[in-house]
Design a protein around this motif. Sequence first.
Motif, PDB file in Angstrom:
ATOM      1  N   PHE A  49      -3.396-134.737  48.580  1.00 36.26           N
ATOM      2  CA  PHE A  49      -2.338-134.862  47.434  1.00 36.26           C
ATOM      3  C   PHE A  49      -1.265-133.714  47.373  1.00 36.26           C
ATOM      4  O   PHE A  49      -0.408-133.917  47.118  1.00 36.26           O
ATOM      5  N   SER A  50      -2.002-132.606  47.596  1.00 39.47           N
ATOM      6  CA  SER A  50      -1.080-131.263  47.611  1.00 39.47           C
ATOM      7  C   SER A  50       0.025-131.247  48.604  1.00 39.47           C
ATOM      8  O   SER A  50       0.831-130.967  48.387  1.00 39.47           O
ATOM      9  N   LEU A  51      -0.591-131.836  49.867  1.00 43.16           N
ATOM     10  CA  LEU A  51       0.465-131.860  50.837  1.00 43.16           C
ATOM     11  C   LEU A  51       1.687-132.894  50.499  1.00 43.16           C
ATOM     12  O   LEU A  51       2.842-132.836  50.811  1.00 43.16           O
ATOM     13  N   LEU A  76       2.746-133.944  47.434  1.00 43.55           N
ATOM     14  CA  LEU A  76       3.485-133.188  46.359  1.00 43.55           C
ATOM     15  C   LEU A  76       4.540-132.373  47.193  1.00 43.55           C
ATOM     16  O   LEU A  76       5.818-132.165  46.737  1.00 43.55           O
ATOM     17  N   GLU A  77       4.113-131.538  48.244  1.00 43.59           N
ATOM     18  CA  GLU A  77       4.986-130.673  48.882  1.00 43.59           C
ATOM     19  C   GLU A  77       6.079-131.473  49.537  1.00 43.59           C
ATOM     20  O   GLU A  77       7.446-131.098  49.332  1.00 43.59           O
ATOM     21  N   ASP A 128      -3.507-134.494  38.734  1.00 36.96           N
ATOM     22  CA  ASP A 128      -4.261-133.170  38.059  1.00 36.96           C
ATOM     23  C   ASP A 128      -3.171-132.317  37.728  1.00 36.96           C
ATOM     24  O   ASP A 128      -1.981-132.646  37.558  1.00 36.96           O
ATOM     25  N   ARG A 140      -1.263-130.222  39.198  1.00 38.39           N
ATOM     26  CA  ARG A 140      -0.373-130.137  40.205  1.00 38.39           C
ATOM     27  C   ARG A 140       0.894-130.786  39.750  1.00 38.39           C
ATOM     28  O   ARG A 140       2.077-130.856  40.196  1.00 38.39           O
ATOM     29  N   THR A 174     -11.788-131.056  46.874  1.00 40.19           N
ATOM     30  CA  THR A 174     -10.899-132.193  46.254  1.00 40.19           C
ATOM     31  C   THR A 174     -11.764-132.561  44.868  1.00 40.19           C
ATOM     32  O   THR A 174     -12.915-132.369  44.543  1.00 40.19           O
TER      33      THR A 174
END
Length: 322
Positions: free
Chosen positions: A144-146, A148-149, A164, A166, A215
Motif C-alpha cells: 500500500f505504501s509503495l 501511494l508513492e 489507514d 496514510r 502490515t
Amino acid sequence: MNAHTSSANSIAWARRLKVRHLEYFLILRNAGTLSEAARALHMTQSAMSHWLNELETLLGVRLVVRGRRIRFTPEGDVLLRLATRLLGDIARTQDELELLAQGAPASLHVGSVTAGLAHLIPNSICTFQMQVPQMAIHMTEGAFSLLLERLEARELDIVVGSIDARAYAAGLTHEVLFEDRIVAIVGLQHAVRQKAKPLWSDLVPYPWIMPEKNTLMRNRLDTVLLENGGAGVRPRLETASIITIETVLRQTDYVAVCSASLGAHLHRLGLVHALPLTAGFGPVGAVYRERDSHPVLGDFLAELRRQADPLRTAESRFNVAL
C-alpha cells in the motif's frame, strides 16, 4: 503594482525553470553527493556545483546543505516534490502520446494491494470496459505504501486497498467501499477440517504462513494469536502472494490467513478451505488525488461501488465455510 502583476512576478522563476533542472535535481537526490551526481550526468564536479548554484540563484533559496553527503533543506524538499509530480506527469503524457500514435486507446492506471481484492477489481474492470471499450487498464500490485508513492508521483490514477492513516495525506482523498475481515484458510485435506467448530487455539500448533511484518493484516493476526494462546507462534513462511499461499496449502498442513472476501472467493473455486474463523480487519477503499484526476475516474469509482455493494452484507462476506 496590481495583484495580477505581483502574482506574475512571484512565479517568474517558474518561467525560467527547465525540465532539465528538475531531472538533474532528482538525480542529485538519488546520488546523495555532488561527485556521484556529476558522474551519473557525465559532468565534472565543478560543473555540477556551478549548475546547483545557478538553480538556487534562480529560485532565490538554498536547496541543499553541502557536506560529505548533501542534505536537502525544507525548500529543497519542496522542489523535490514538484520535480516528482511534474516529471511523473510528463512521463505519463509521453506514454499516452505514444499509445495514441500507435492507434492504442487511452489508459487508466490502477494500483491494488499485493494480496489482491478477490473479484472486486477484476469484476469492476470487466464491467467498466464493457461501458468504455476504448479504455485500456494498467494494473499494478504492491504494498500500500509503495502504491501511494506512485499515486502521488502521478504514475497511478487510483489505489484500492486497506485504508489507514496514510490515505489521509495532503492532496489525496479516499472513500470506503466496504469493511473487511480476515479469515483462516487451510488446504482441502487439512486435519482441522474434521472439527465441527474449530477455534483459533486449534490452529496454534500448526506451521503458519503469515503476512509480512508491519502490515495491517500481520498486526491483526498477531493480536488474534496472542488472545488465543499463540503468543510464541512464528511464521514458517512470510508472503503476501496468494498464489504461493494456495500452492503451499495444497501440499502441507500449514495454516494461513487472508481477507474474508478473498477467502470466500478461493473457497468457492475449491482452491482452499476457508474455516469459520474470522476477525475484524478494517475498511477497504479507494484512494486518489484530489486534483488532476483522470477524466473517467469517476466512472470507474462508480463501478467499484456497485461491485462492493454485495460485500457490505454480512452473509456474503463472512459466510465463507459453505
